[in-house]
Design an enzyme around this catalytic site. Structure first.
Site, PDB file in Angstrom:
ATOM      1  N   CYS A   3       0.831  -1.200   0.000  1.00 53.41           N
ATOM      2  CA  CYS A   3       0.000   0.000   0.000  1.00 53.41           C
ATOM      3  C   CYS A   3       0.875   1.263   0.000  1.00 53.41           C
ATOM      4  O   CYS A   3       1.672   1.479   0.913  1.00 53.41           O
ATOM      5  CB  CYS A   3      -0.921  -0.025   1.225  1.00 53.41           C
ATOM      6  SG  CYS A   3      -1.844   1.489   1.424  1.00 53.41           S
ATOM      7  N   GLY A  28     -13.731   5.590  -8.944  1.00 51.75           N
ATOM      8  CA  GLY A  28     -12.434   6.079  -9.425  1.00 51.75           C
ATOM      9  C   GLY A  28     -11.333   6.042  -8.385  1.00 51.75           C
ATOM     10  O   GLY A  28     -10.352   6.774  -8.485  1.00 51.75           O
ATOM     11  N   HIS A  43      -8.831   7.683   1.946  1.00 53.33           N
ATOM     12  CA  HIS A  43      -8.282   9.041   1.954  1.00 53.33           C
ATOM     13  C   HIS A  43      -9.352  10.037   1.534  1.00 53.33           C
ATOM     14  O   HIS A  43     -10.247   9.709   0.761  1.00 53.33           O
ATOM     15  CB  HIS A  43      -7.053   9.148   1.046  1.00 53.33           C
ATOM     16  CG  HIS A  43      -7.298   8.710  -0.370  1.00 53.33           C
ATOM     17  ND1 HIS A  43      -7.269   7.378  -0.736  1.00 53.33           N
ATOM     18  CD2 HIS A  43      -7.579   9.407  -1.493  1.00 53.33           C
ATOM     19  CE1 HIS A  43      -7.516   7.285  -2.044  1.00 53.33           C
ATOM     20  NE2 HIS A  43      -7.720   8.502  -2.523  1.00 53.33           N
TER      21      HIS A  43
HETATM   22  P1  5GP Z   1      -7.803   8.419  -5.641  1.00 56.87           P
HETATM   23  O1  5GP Z   1      -7.933   8.497  -7.131  1.00 56.87           O
HETATM   24  O2  5GP Z   1      -7.451   7.028  -5.178  1.00 56.87           O
HETATM   25  O3  5GP Z   1      -8.967   9.009  -4.907  1.00 56.87           O
HETATM   26  O4  5GP Z   1      -6.613   9.397  -5.275  1.00 56.87           O
HETATM   27  C1  5GP Z   1      -5.305   8.991  -5.082  1.00 56.87           C
HETATM   28  C2  5GP Z   1      -4.488  10.254  -5.012  1.00 56.87           C
HETATM   29  O5  5GP Z   1      -3.223   9.928  -4.490  1.00 56.87           O
HETATM   30  C3  5GP Z   1      -4.245  10.900  -6.400  1.00 56.87           C
HETATM   31  O6  5GP Z   1      -4.725  12.229  -6.376  1.00 56.87           O
HETATM   32  C4  5GP Z   1      -2.719  10.821  -6.556  1.00 56.87           C
HETATM   33  O7  5GP Z   1      -2.187  11.963  -7.193  1.00 56.87           O
HETATM   34  C5  5GP Z   1      -2.229  10.666  -5.133  1.00 56.87           C
HETATM   35  N1  5GP Z   1      -1.001   9.894  -4.990  1.00 56.87           N
HETATM   36  C6  5GP Z   1      -0.741   8.671  -5.518  1.00 56.87           C
HETATM   37  N2  5GP Z   1       0.492   8.253  -5.174  1.00 56.87           N
HETATM   38  C7  5GP Z   1       1.019   9.245  -4.395  1.00 56.87           C
HETATM   39  C8  5GP Z   1       2.268   9.393  -3.715  1.00 56.87           C
HETATM   40  O8  5GP Z   1       3.162   8.543  -3.757  1.00 56.87           O
HETATM   41  N3  5GP Z   1       2.449  10.543  -3.001  1.00 56.87           N
HETATM   42  C9  5GP Z   1       1.489  11.517  -2.932  1.00 56.87           C
HETATM   43  N4  5GP Z   1       1.775  12.599  -2.213  1.00 56.87           N
HETATM   44  N5  5GP Z   1       0.301  11.403  -3.543  1.00 56.87           N
HETATM   45  C10 5GP Z   1       0.065  10.289  -4.273  1.00 56.87           C
HETATM   46 ZN    ZN Z   2      -2.500   1.338   3.577  1.00 60.19          ZN
END
Ligand code: 5GP
Ligand code: ZN
Length: 112
Positions: A4, A92, A99
């Site tokens: 993760c 999505g 989060h």
């Molecule tokens: P989701 O699409 O799952 O709601 O959002 C995941 C978010 O995590 C995306 O906006 C993406 O830019 C961010 N994200 C993914 N990997 C990383 C990372 O390694 N570091 C940071 N700071 N953000 C991340």
């Molecule tokens: Zn986790």
């Protein structure tokens, strides 16, 4: 959780730009910001998604919203902001660790 990304950020195995931390919650800047302010707020405990929340997580989620509100204020989002939680494939969700996105600093076009 071994694979993760956000658990790795919590453990410091992946660097992040932290903006808030306590014993249960971490907040850091999104790596791909979609607005001038784009912060992710997560529980330190691995919960895969909103769908995986249990009754005893209610207090934790409430605390996360207080952190979101405080971060909005600290970042000067006095004209408003948006909190987003993507859940599952159709929602999505890309990172499978619960989060909440805090987005602000510009007018957000798409309205649900
Ligand atoms: P989701 O699409 O799952 O709601 O959002 C995941 C978010 O995590 C995306 O906006 C993406 O830019 C961010 N994200 C993914 N990997 C990383 C990372 O390694 N570091 C940071 N700071 N953000 C991340
Ligand atoms: Zn986790």
């Amino acid at each position: 959780m071994e694979d993760c990304t956000f658990c790795k950020i919590i453990k410091g195995e992946i660097p992040s730009n932290k903006v808030y931390e306590d014993d249960e919650i971490l907040a850091f800047k999104d790596i791909n910001p979609l607005a001038p302010v784009h912060i992710l707020v997560i529980p330190k405990k691995h919960i895969s998604s909103t769908d995986d929340l249990e009754e005893n997580d209610e207090k934790l989620v409430g605390k996360i919203f207080t952190v979101l509100k405080n971060l909005a204020k600290e970042n000067g989002l006095k004209n408003g902001y948006r909190i987003v939680n993507n859940c599952g494939k159709d929602g999505g969700q890309e990172v499978k660790h619960l989060h909440f996105h805090l987005l602000g600093g510009r007018k957000l076009e798409i309205k649900v």
